[in-house]
Design a protein around this motif. Structure first.
Motif, PDB file in Angstrom:
ATOM      1  N   ASN A 143       0.855  -1.181   0.000  1.00 17.98           N
ATOM      2  CA  ASN A 143       0.000   0.000   0.000  1.00 17.98           C
ATOM      3  C   ASN A 143       0.893   1.233   0.000  1.00 17.98           C
ATOM      4  N   ALA A 144       1.155   1.743  -1.209  1.00 21.12           N
ATOM      5  CA  ALA A 144       2.123   2.824  -1.384  1.00 21.12           C
ATOM      6  C   ALA A 144       1.491   4.139  -1.825  1.00 21.12           C
ATOM      7  N   ALA A 145       0.192   4.164  -2.037  1.00 19.13           N
ATOM      8  CA  ALA A 145      -0.447   5.392  -2.517  1.00 19.13           C
ATOM      9  C   ALA A 145      -0.417   6.456  -1.425  1.00 19.13           C
ATOM     10  N   GLY A 146      -0.191   7.688  -1.836  1.00 22.20           N
ATOM     11  CA  GLY A 146      -0.163   8.756  -0.847  1.00 22.20           C
ATOM     12  C   GLY A 146      -0.235  10.128  -1.461  1.00 22.20           C
ATOM     13  N   THR A 147      -0.507  11.111  -0.614  1.00 23.43           N
ATOM     14  CA  THR A 147      -0.486  12.509  -0.991  1.00 23.43           C
ATOM     15  C   THR A 147       0.048  13.284   0.197  1.00 23.43           C
ATOM     16  N   PHE A 148       0.711  14.414  -0.057  1.00 25.10           N
ATOM     17  CA  PHE A 148       1.329  15.157   1.035  1.00 25.10           C
ATOM     18  C   PHE A 148       1.350  16.628   0.670  1.00 25.10           C
ATOM     19  N   SER A 149       0.637  17.415   1.438  1.00 25.14           N
ATOM     20  CA  SER A 149       0.574  18.854   1.185  1.00 25.14           C
ATOM     21  C   SER A 149       0.482  19.575   2.530  1.00 25.14           C
ATOM     22  N   PRO A 150       1.626  19.905   3.126  1.00 28.41           N
ATOM     23  CA  PRO A 150       1.622  20.517   4.458  1.00 28.41           C
ATOM     24  C   PRO A 150       0.777  21.790   4.510  1.00 28.41           C
ATOM     25  N   LYS A 151       0.033  21.913   5.590  1.00 25.62           N
ATOM     26  CA  LYS A 151      -0.800  23.092   5.807  1.00 25.62           C
ATOM     27  C   LYS A 151      -1.047  23.216   7.310  1.00 25.62           C
ATOM     28  N   PRO A 152      -1.004  24.432   7.851  1.00 28.58           N
ATOM     29  CA  PRO A 152      -1.263  24.594   9.286  1.00 28.58           C
ATOM     30  C   PRO A 152      -2.639  24.059   9.687  1.00 28.58           C
ATOM     31  N   PHE A 153      -2.722  23.511  10.864  1.00 33.21           N
ATOM     32  CA  PHE A 153      -3.966  22.930  11.379  1.00 33.21           C
ATOM     33  C   PHE A 153      -5.116  23.928  11.314  1.00 33.21           C
ATOM     34  N   LEU A 154      -4.858  25.168  11.676  1.00 36.56           N
ATOM     35  CA  LEU A 154      -5.926  26.172  11.722  1.00 36.56           C
ATOM     36  C   LEU A 154      -6.420  26.578  10.345  1.00 36.56           C
ATOM     37  N   GLU A 155      -5.727  26.157   9.299  1.00 39.91           N
ATOM     38  CA  GLU A 155      -6.131  26.485   7.940  1.00 39.91           C
ATOM     39  C   GLU A 155      -6.756  25.305   7.201  1.00 39.91           C
ATOM     40  N   HIS A 156      -6.784  24.139   7.825  1.00 44.07           N
ATOM     41  CA  HIS A 156      -7.340  22.962   7.158  1.00 44.07           C
ATOM     42  C   HIS A 156      -8.840  23.110   6.919  1.00 44.07           C
ATOM     43  N   LYS A 165       4.688   9.735  13.834  1.00 42.71           N
ATOM     44  CA  LYS A 165       5.328   9.544  15.135  1.00 42.71           C
ATOM     45  C   LYS A 165       5.919  10.827  15.699  1.00 42.71           C
ATOM     46  N   GLN A 166       6.240  11.779  14.818  1.00 46.31           N
ATOM     47  CA  GLN A 166       6.969  12.967  15.258  1.00 46.31           C
ATOM     48  C   GLN A 166       6.537  14.175  14.447  1.00 46.31           C
ATOM     49  N   ALA A 167       6.175  15.247  15.121  1.00 43.03           N
ATOM     50  CA  ALA A 167       5.785  16.476  14.448  1.00 43.03           C
ATOM     51  C   ALA A 167       7.026  17.253  14.014  1.00 43.03           C
ATOM     52  N   VAL A 168       6.916  17.906  12.867  1.00 43.83           N
ATOM     53  CA  VAL A 168       8.011  18.707  12.328  1.00 43.83           C
ATOM     54  C   VAL A 168       7.479  20.116  12.071  1.00 43.83           C
ATOM     55  N   ARG A 169       8.054  21.101  12.754  1.00 43.51           N
ATOM     56  CA  ARG A 169       7.534  22.467  12.661  1.00 43.51           C
ATOM     57  C   ARG A 169       7.536  22.985  11.214  1.00 43.51           C
ATOM     58  N   ALA A 170       8.554  22.610  10.455  1.00 46.43           N
ATOM     59  CA  ALA A 170       8.681  23.125   9.089  1.00 46.43           C
ATOM     60  C   ALA A 170       7.624  22.573   8.145  1.00 46.43           C
ATOM     61  N   THR A 171       7.029  21.455   8.502  1.00 47.87           N
ATOM     62  CA  THR A 171       6.028  20.826   7.636  1.00 47.87           C
ATOM     63  C   THR A 171       4.794  20.460   8.463  1.00 47.87           C
ATOM     64  N   PRO A 172       3.954  21.428   8.806  1.00 49.37           N
ATOM     65  CA  PRO A 172       2.751  21.144   9.601  1.00 49.37           C
ATOM     66  C   PRO A 172       1.823  20.204   8.845  1.00 49.37           C
ATOM     67  N   SER A 173       1.538  19.051   9.443  1.00 44.49           N
ATOM     68  CA  SER A 173       0.875  17.974   8.690  1.00 44.49           C
ATOM     69  C   SER A 173      -0.096  17.199   9.567  1.00 44.49           C
ATOM     70  N   SER A 174      -1.018  17.887  10.195  1.00 41.19           N
ATOM     71  CA  SER A 174      -1.890  17.228  11.173  1.00 41.19           C
ATOM     72  C   SER A 174      -2.789  16.162  10.546  1.00 41.19           C
ATOM     73  N   ALA A 175      -3.476  16.478   9.451  1.00 43.86           N
ATOM     74  CA  ALA A 175      -4.377  15.506   8.839  1.00 43.86           C
ATOM     75  C   ALA A 175      -3.605  14.355   8.213  1.00 43.86           C
ATOM     76  N   TYR A 176      -2.506  14.683   7.537  1.00 36.48           N
ATOM     77  CA  TYR A 176      -1.649  13.637   6.956  1.00 36.48           C
ATOM     78  C   TYR A 176      -1.140  12.703   8.046  1.00 36.48           C
ATOM     79  N   SER A 177      -0.654  13.268   9.141  1.00 41.42           N
ATOM     80  CA  SER A 177      -0.084  12.459  10.216  1.00 41.42           C
ATOM     81  C   SER A 177      -1.155  11.620  10.897  1.00 41.42           C
ATOM     82  N   MET A 178      -2.335  12.165  11.029  1.00 40.37           N
ATOM     83  CA  MET A 178      -3.461  11.413  11.597  1.00 40.37           C
ATOM     84  C   MET A 178      -3.777  10.196  10.721  1.00 40.37           C
ATOM     85  N   ALA A 179      -3.780  10.403   9.409  1.00 39.81           N
ATOM     86  CA  ALA A 179      -4.058   9.294   8.489  1.00 39.81           C
ATOM     87  C   ALA A 179      -2.964   8.235   8.560  1.00 39.81           C
ATOM     88  N   LYS A 180      -1.701   8.659   8.598  1.00 40.34           N
ATOM     89  CA  LYS A 180      -0.602   7.693   8.638  1.00 40.34           C
ATOM     90  C   LYS A 180      -0.525   6.980   9.986  1.00 40.34           C
TER      91      LYS A 180
END
Length: 251
Positions: A83-96, A139-154
């Motif tokens: 299962n290799a399908a994915g998408t990644f588009s960092p965006k601040p949580f408050l803007e999702h 597993k780990q948040a990265v300030r430079a790439t805010p990714s709350s929804a992506y990280s929740m899915a992964k």
């Protein structure tokens, strides 16, 4: 004799395609599912006769259901699933917005039910191996790439890996995941000029990894194909960090 194949969801580029190359080089048959006909055609031309392709938009419920029905009626033994399908588009949580959230969760929904259909095939044939591509961001948040929804899915995919390992072990099915850090793949094209992905990632993230460089698709594919193989026959329910040392500690 029943034909065997490894089904690679998101197999037309990136880590999925890198894994396909390795499997074909070992004489195995692969079936690639992707959204781009052009990319699938290119993969087919490269990999040759031991490769089948199918165009499916994983965000289109009807197309996903058609793929599931085809899996259910297939006379092939699906010995492996990536299962290799994915998408990644960092965006601040408050803007999702809803669409941002759904872009990730729709993929998880497709992954869940495609995997269910494949597991039924594997159960009927008595064996199989599944590898999910998760993420360090789960597993780990990265300030430079805010990714709350992506990280929740992964993170959900990591959890699914462990639950399926428990449930499917009795049927001879192993389920594992890899958790990469920054890898040079087309997934970053959602917010980086595709022609600039490698230069942007290497200049910005080489030092982020204790080992000193970003990853390449082959780095992760090496572990994926190992987990699929009998060499990892005593490994199930694992989420392996393939991340240049990031989870060991940041430099």
């Amino acid at each position: 004799m029943t034909q065997t194949t490894t089904l690679i969801i998101g197999g037309s580029s990136g880590m999925g395609l890198a894994a396909a190359r390795q499997l074909v080089a070992k004489g195995q048959h692969v079936t690639l599912v992707g959204s781009s006909t052009a990319k699938l055609d290119g993969a087919k031309a490269e990999l040759g006769a031991s490769t089948e392709t199918q165009q499916v938009n994983l965000r289109n419920a009807a197309e996903v259901e058609a793929l599931i029905e085809e899996i259910k009626t297939s006379d092939k033994h699906i010995v492996g699933l990536i299962n290799a399908a994915g998408t990644f588009s960092p965006k601040p949580f408050l803007e999702h917005g809803f669409e941002d959230y759904d872009s990730y969760m729709d993929l998880n929904r497709a992954t869940f039910f495609i995997t269910q259909a494949v597991a039924e095939n594997m159960k009927a044939n008595g064996s199989g191996s599944i590898v999910n591509i998760g993420s360090m961001w789960a597993k780990q948040a990265v300030r430079a790439t805010p990714s709350s929804a992506y990280s929740m899915a992964k993170a959900g995919l990591h959890s699914l890996t462990q639950h399926l390992a428990m449930e499917l072990a009795a049927h001879g099915i192993r389920v594992n995941a890899v958790s990469p850090a920054v890898v040079v793949t087309p997934i970053y094209g959602a917010f980086i000029d595709p022609d600039q992905i490698e230069d942007t990632l290497t200049s910005g993230f080489d030092a982020f990894h204790p080992i000193g460089r970003v990853g390449r698709p082959e780095d992760v594919a090496n572990t994926i194909t190992h987990l699929l193989s009998d060499d990892a026959s005593w490994v199930t329910g694992a989420v392996w960090d393939v991340d240049g040392g990031v989870m060991a500690g940041l430099v």
